[in-house]
Design a protein around this motif. Structure first.
Motif, mmCIF file in Angstrom:
data_model
loop_
_atom_site.group_PDB
_atom_site.id
_atom_site.type_symbol
_atom_site.label_atom_id
_atom_site.label_comp_id
_atom_site.label_asym_id
_atom_site.label_seq_id
_atom_site.Cartn_x
_atom_site.Cartn_y
_atom_site.Cartn_z
ATOM 1 N N ILE A 15 0.838 -1.209 0.000
ATOM 2 C CA ILE A 15 0.000 0.000 0.000
ATOM 3 C C ILE A 15 0.868 1.253 0.000
ATOM 4 O O ILE A 15 0.554 2.246 -0.666
ATOM 5 C CB ILE A 15 -0.949 -0.021 1.217
ATOM 6 C CG1 ILE A 15 -1.935 -1.190 1.080
ATOM 7 C CG2 ILE A 15 -1.723 1.297 1.334
ATOM 8 C CD1 ILE A 15 -2.781 -1.426 2.300
ATOM 9 N N TRP A 16 1.991 1.224 0.733
ATOM 10 C CA TRP A 16 2.894 2.381 0.765
ATOM 11 C C TRP A 16 3.452 2.664 -0.631
ATOM 12 O O TRP A 16 3.469 3.815 -1.074
ATOM 13 C CB TRP A 16 4.034 2.124 1.743
ATOM 14 C CG TRP A 16 5.052 3.222 1.744
ATOM 15 C CD1 TRP A 16 4.983 4.425 2.372
ATOM 16 C CD2 TRP A 16 6.310 3.211 1.044
ATOM 17 N NE1 TRP A 16 6.113 5.174 2.125
ATOM 18 C CE2 TRP A 16 6.950 4.455 1.311
ATOM 19 C CE3 TRP A 16 6.963 2.287 0.244
ATOM 20 C CZ2 TRP A 16 8.195 4.774 0.791
ATOM 21 C CZ3 TRP A 16 8.205 2.601 -0.276
ATOM 22 C CH2 TRP A 16 8.802 3.838 0.003
ATOM 23 N N VAL A 17 3.881 1.618 -1.315
ATOM 24 C CA VAL A 17 4.395 1.797 -2.675
ATOM 25 C C VAL A 17 3.306 2.348 -3.587
ATOM 26 O O VAL A 17 3.556 3.228 -4.423
ATOM 27 C CB VAL A 17 4.942 0.463 -3.226
ATOM 28 C CG1 VAL A 17 5.284 0.591 -4.706
ATOM 29 C CG2 VAL A 17 6.165 0.026 -2.436
ATOM 30 N N THR A 18 2.075 1.858 -3.407
ATOM 31 C CA THR A 18 0.958 2.325 -4.226
ATOM 32 C C THR A 18 0.699 3.811 -4.016
ATOM 33 O O THR A 18 0.558 4.581 -4.978
ATOM 34 C CB THR A 18 -0.318 1.522 -3.883
ATOM 35 O OG1 THR A 18 -0.076 0.135 -4.111
ATOM 36 C CG2 THR A 18 -1.488 1.986 -4.731
ATOM 37 N N ILE A 19 0.626 4.235 -2.744
ATOM 38 C CA ILE A 19 0.339 5.638 -2.436
ATOM 39 C C ILE A 19 1.480 6.539 -2.889
ATOM 40 O O ILE A 19 1.266 7.607 -3.487
ATOM 41 C CB ILE A 19 0.079 5.815 -0.930
ATOM 42 C CG1 ILE A 19 -1.207 5.063 -0.537
ATOM 43 C CG2 ILE A 19 -0.035 7.285 -0.550
ATOM 44 C CD1 ILE A 19 -1.459 5.022 0.953
ATOM 45 N N ALA A 20 2.716 6.106 -2.608
ATOM 46 C CA ALA A 20 3.872 6.933 -2.953
ATOM 47 C C ALA A 20 4.018 7.094 -4.467
ATOM 48 O O ALA A 20 4.464 8.142 -4.953
ATOM 49 C CB ALA A 20 5.146 6.312 -2.365
ATOM 50 N N GLY A 21 3.625 6.065 -5.206
ATOM 51 C CA GLY A 21 3.837 6.121 -6.643
ATOM 52 C C GLY A 21 2.676 6.638 -7.464
ATOM 53 O O GLY A 21 2.823 6.896 -8.659
ATOM 54 N N ALA A 22 1.485 6.812 -6.837
ATOM 55 C CA ALA A 22 0.287 7.133 -7.619
ATOM 56 C C ALA A 22 0.050 8.624 -7.806
ATOM 57 O O ALA A 22 -0.601 9.021 -8.778
ATOM 58 C CB ALA A 22 -0.942 6.498 -6.962
ATOM 59 N N ASN A 23 0.550 9.469 -6.915
ATOM 60 C CA ASN A 23 0.161 10.885 -6.944
ATOM 61 C C ASN A 23 0.653 11.593 -8.214
ATOM 62 O O ASN A 23 -0.095 12.342 -8.840
ATOM 63 C CB ASN A 23 0.696 11.594 -5.698
ATOM 64 C CG ASN A 23 0.028 12.941 -5.487
ATOM 65 O OD1 ASN A 23 -1.125 13.134 -5.866
ATOM 66 N ND2 ASN A 23 0.751 13.873 -4.897
#
Length: 469
Positions: free
Chosen positions: A86-94
């Motif tokens: 989830i951290w990778v998802t949030i960090a990479g999506a913005n």
């Protein structure tokens, strides 16, 4: 039949049921022992009659399994893995969300220019650009980047062989609450799509335990709810701390929500197994597959086509007419207010009691066909014209919500209600087909809805009582 004979029959039936339960409980350890002996003997025979047996590989797999399926280390590792994904998802999506938002903003201007050049009436111009195109663009800009990161990572973990170990760890909990261990597998399917999770319940042989799995599959976040949870956590929970820790806090919040969903699943399964669906849980033997090196290119491509593209396509197909309907509701006046405003005002007292508002409840009601369109409908409802905001980053989204009275309590209860509320239209239809029962289909809607309303109401009252907002 006399009263005495009827009483005697009840006593006999009670004794038979009690004896049956005793036999099942006695047979359970015996069955486990027999299955264990079969696997042990099979392993001995395989070692004797096969050549080129890679003992080092199997010894390595056993050592890894001792850690990943350990009662001490297995569960913390599960939570850490989920948090990292989830951290990778949030960090990479913005960043890609912002770029897509800018692209669709530019494309909207071009569409507006073409429609104006063609002499399109103003109402049709706004319907196509603000109601239709902007709604679809928002869905793609917000949902595509998280899904393009989240689902391939999950697919890689599945390809590697880790997800069956998660099911093995969860089997212990399901057996304790009176459900079947295979429900851990159907729950894992539900993380992708609740409708797929319902269909996967066919692997459970017992009708009683299959019903428990069907009625509780909705409590884990599906494809359509992951973006809502991730976006809300990123802009409110993560935004409440410094930028250095925002993604970590947001990821931790989503992990907590997943744990809440799993806890509710177990609690409801326990309640059903003690009331409407009483019975003894069946045994479950799960053979863990060997670890294997994932084929990254093929796995990522398959995930993008099977999950990311499928969910995005469905969201766009549903969001397009929903955007048009929402625009019409927001622009057709009844007196001094639009139809949309009348509906939201009617729902406002209920929404406020639940820590939400009338527009949020309206978005969930109109979003019944698919969870993916709840947020787009909400934003369109907030705009005075019934149109979508001009999206350029998640910060602009947060500003719009704050301007409409959102606090951390609103965001929290939005996530809780999204996690726990009734299934989407596709899942309800699937439940009806699988159970062939109006009664169980209705319960599959009423149980999560009552829990979602109760939990959000309780949280709102506690927070307001202590003056935390």
């Amino acid at each position: 039949m006399s009263e005495v004979s009827y009483s005697r029959l009840k006593d006999i039936k009670s004794q038979v049921q009690r004896r049956q339960s005793q036999l099942i409980s006695q047979a359970s350890p015996m069955r486990d022992q027999i299955v264990g002996e079969i696997y042990s003997r099979s392993e001995q025979i395989a070692k004797k009659v096969t050549k080129g047996h890679n003992d080092k590989k199997f010894d390595r797999d056993d050592r890894i399994d001792h850690i990943l399926t350990s009662r001490i280390f297995g569960y913390p590792i599960m939570l850490i893995m989920l948090g990292v994904v989830i951290w990778v998802t949030i960090a990479g999506a913005n960043v890609p969300s912002g770029l897509l938002g800018e692209f669709f903003g530019w494309a909207e201007l071009q569409l507006s220019f073409i429609l104006s050049w063609l002499g399109t009436p103003l109402w049709l111009h706004d319907l196509l650009t603000v109601g239709l195109f902007r709604g679809v663009g928002w869905v793609i800009a917000v949902m595509l980047p998280p899904m393009a990161i989240f689902f391939p990572i999950f697919a890689i973990l599945e390809d590697y062989g880790y997800l069956p170990r998660v099911a093995f760890n969860m089997d212990r909990f399901f057996k304790r609450v009176g459900a079947h261990g295979k429900q851990s597998l159907t729950m894992a399917m539900g993380f992708g799509c609740n409708a797929a999770g319902i269909i996967a319940c066919r692997i459970i042989e017992s009708p009683r335990e299959r019903l428990i799995a069907i009625l509780t599959n909705n409590f884990v976040p599906c494809n359509g709810r992951w973006p809502t949870l991730i976006v809300m956590a990123a802009i409110f929970m993560g935004g409440a701390v410094g930028s250095a820790y925002s993604t970590i806090v947001a990821a931790a919040m989503v992990v907590v929500l997943v744990l809440i969903g799993i806890s509710v699943t177990l609690a409801v399964a326990w309640g059903l197994s003690k009331t409407a669906l009483k019975g003894i849980p069946s045994n479950f033997t799960l053979e863990l597959p060997p670890y294997r090196r994932p084929q990254f290119g093929r796995t990522i491509l398959r995930s993008m086509m099977d999950k990311t593209w499928f969910v995005l396509r469905r969201a766009v197909i549903v969001a397009a007419p929903a955007g048009v309907i929402t625009w019409l509701l927001g622009n057709i006046q009844l007196g001094e207010l639009s139809i949309l405003a009348h509906i939201a005002n009617f729902l406002q007292p209920i929404g406020y009691a639940m820590g939400l508002d009338g527009y949020i409840l309206m978005a969930f009601i109109l979003g019944l066909p698919a969870n993916e369109i709840v947020l787009p409908i909400l934003i369109m409802g907030y705009m005075a014209s019934g149109g979508m905001m001009e999206f350029d980053s998640l910060n602009s989204f947060r500003d719009l919500l704050v301007n409409h009275g959102w606090t951390w309590l609103t965001a929290l209860n939005m996530m809780l209600f999204s996690l726990l509320h009734y299934p989407c239209g596709t899942t309800i239809y699937t439940i009806a087909k699988e159970t062939k029962s109006k009664k169980w289909t209705l319960l599959a809607v009423l149980i999560p809805t009552s829990i979602a309303v109760g939990v959000t109401f309780l949280v709102a009252q506690i927070v307001r009582f202590f003056g935390w907002v």
